[in-house]
Design a protein around this motif. Structure first.
Motif, PDB file in Angstrom:
ATOM      1  N   UNK A  12      96.415 189.437  -1.883  1.00  0.00           N
ATOM      2  CA  UNK A  12      95.985 190.890  -2.412  1.00  0.00           C
ATOM      3  C   UNK A  12      95.102 190.437  -3.598  1.00  0.00           C
ATOM      4  N   UNK A  13      95.322 189.429  -4.375  1.00  0.00           N
ATOM      5  CA  UNK A  13      94.687 189.148  -5.673  1.00  0.00           C
ATOM      6  C   UNK A  13      93.476 188.474  -5.119  1.00  0.00           C
ATOM      7  N   UNK A  14      93.298 187.767  -4.011  1.00  0.00           N
ATOM      8  CA  UNK A  14      91.876 187.412  -3.627  1.00  0.00           C
ATOM      9  C   UNK A  14      91.271 188.262  -3.115  1.00  0.00           C
ATOM     10  N   UNK A  35      86.705 192.250  -3.156  1.00  0.00           N
ATOM     11  CA  UNK A  35      86.155 193.896  -3.005  1.00  0.00           C
ATOM     12  C   UNK A  35      85.530 194.110  -4.242  1.00  0.00           C
ATOM     13  N   UNK A  36      86.102 193.860  -5.236  1.00  0.00           N
ATOM     14  CA  UNK A  36      85.845 194.353  -6.621  1.00  0.00           C
ATOM     15  C   UNK A  36      84.159 193.678  -7.101  1.00  0.00           C
ATOM     16  N   UNK A  37      84.064 192.509  -6.743  1.00  0.00           N
ATOM     17  CA  UNK A  37      83.017 191.812  -7.472  1.00  0.00           C
ATOM     18  C   UNK A  37      82.102 191.217  -6.624  1.00  0.00           C
ATOM     19  N   UNK A  62      93.919 199.069   5.120  1.00  0.00           N
ATOM     20  CA  UNK A  62      93.969 200.591   4.355  1.00  0.00           C
ATOM     21  C   UNK A  62      92.740 200.884   3.268  1.00  0.00           C
ATOM     22  N   UNK A  63      92.265 199.701   2.672  1.00  0.00           N
ATOM     23  CA  UNK A  63      91.206 200.010   1.810  1.00  0.00           C
ATOM     24  C   UNK A  63      89.960 200.912   2.212  1.00  0.00           C
ATOM     25  N   UNK A  64      89.745 201.802   1.355  1.00  0.00           N
ATOM     26  CA  UNK A  64      88.603 202.763   1.392  1.00  0.00           C
ATOM     27  C   UNK A  64      87.980 202.711  -0.073  1.00  0.00           C
ATOM     28  N   UNK A  65      88.372 203.607  -0.724  1.00  0.00           N
ATOM     29  CA  UNK A  65      88.044 203.491  -2.081  1.00  0.00           C
ATOM     30  C   UNK A  65      89.078 203.299  -3.276  1.00  0.00           C
ATOM     31  N   UNK A  66      90.259 203.511  -2.527  1.00  0.00           N
ATOM     32  CA  UNK A  66      91.239 203.423  -3.694  1.00  0.00           C
ATOM     33  C   UNK A  66      92.080 202.053  -3.574  1.00  0.00           C
ATOM     34  N   UNK A  67      91.452 201.135  -4.527  1.00  0.00           N
ATOM     35  CA  UNK A  67      92.133 199.904  -4.712  1.00  0.00           C
ATOM     36  C   UNK A  67      93.623 199.663  -4.781  1.00  0.00           C
ATOM     37  N   UNK A  68      94.004 200.689  -5.886  1.00  0.00           N
ATOM     38  CA  UNK A  68      95.612 200.753  -6.147  1.00  0.00           C
ATOM     39  C   UNK A  68      96.592 201.056  -4.960  1.00  0.00           C
TER      40      UNK A  68
END
Length: 143
Positions: free
Chosen positions: A133-135, A140-142, A82-88
């Motif tokens: 999810x944390x992993x 994705x962020x870094x 489901x991830x595109x640009x919205x991490x939340x």
């Protein structure tokens, strides 16, 4: 294309979880025992596992680690599907999907000989999902 692959992997992984949960307790114990035998042959970790088995919690630990690992992987697949640009949004959907599947899995186990559905296992499964999810969020962020 990535999303379709991740959706397919999530569905396949849900099937694997269902298959493992559908086995009677006697078969599940054999799998846990085989895993303990393999771990017991490893240096250092094997000694720890031998001790844990001698005080009758080795199988419990192996089973709960399998729960966490299974739902960690499921959460990663759901997040990536489901991830595109919205991490939340991806975090919420991955967590809810993991939690709801854990609930349905424990309900399913109520009908399997020798198995039981336990809220504790839902919490362990959800913890595995949170780890996944944390992993994935960190990657994705870094990246």
């Amino acid at each position: 294309m990535r999303k379709k692959i991740c959706i397919a992997l999530a569905i396949i992984w849900m099937g694997v979880i269902f298959y493992m949960s559908n086995q009677p307790a006697s078969i599940s114990s054999i799998h846990s025992g085989n895993t303990i035998n393999i771990i017991s042959k490893l240096p250092i970790i094997g000694n720890i596992m031998d001790y844990l088995t001698s005080i009758n919690i080795g199988e419990f630990i192996v089973r709960k680690c399998a729960h966490m690992f299974s739902y960690c992987i499921l959460a990663i697949f759901l997040f990536m599907s489901v991830y595109e640009d919205n991490i939340k949004k991806a975090i919420i959907i991955a967590f809810l999907g993991t939690f709801l599947y854990a609930c349905s899995d424990e309900f399913h186990q109520l009908f399997i000989p020798g198995r039981s559905g336990e809220f504790r296992d839902v919490m362990i499964d959800s913890t595995g999902g949170i780890i996944g999810i944390v992993f994935t969020t960190f990657i994705v962020k870094y990246k």
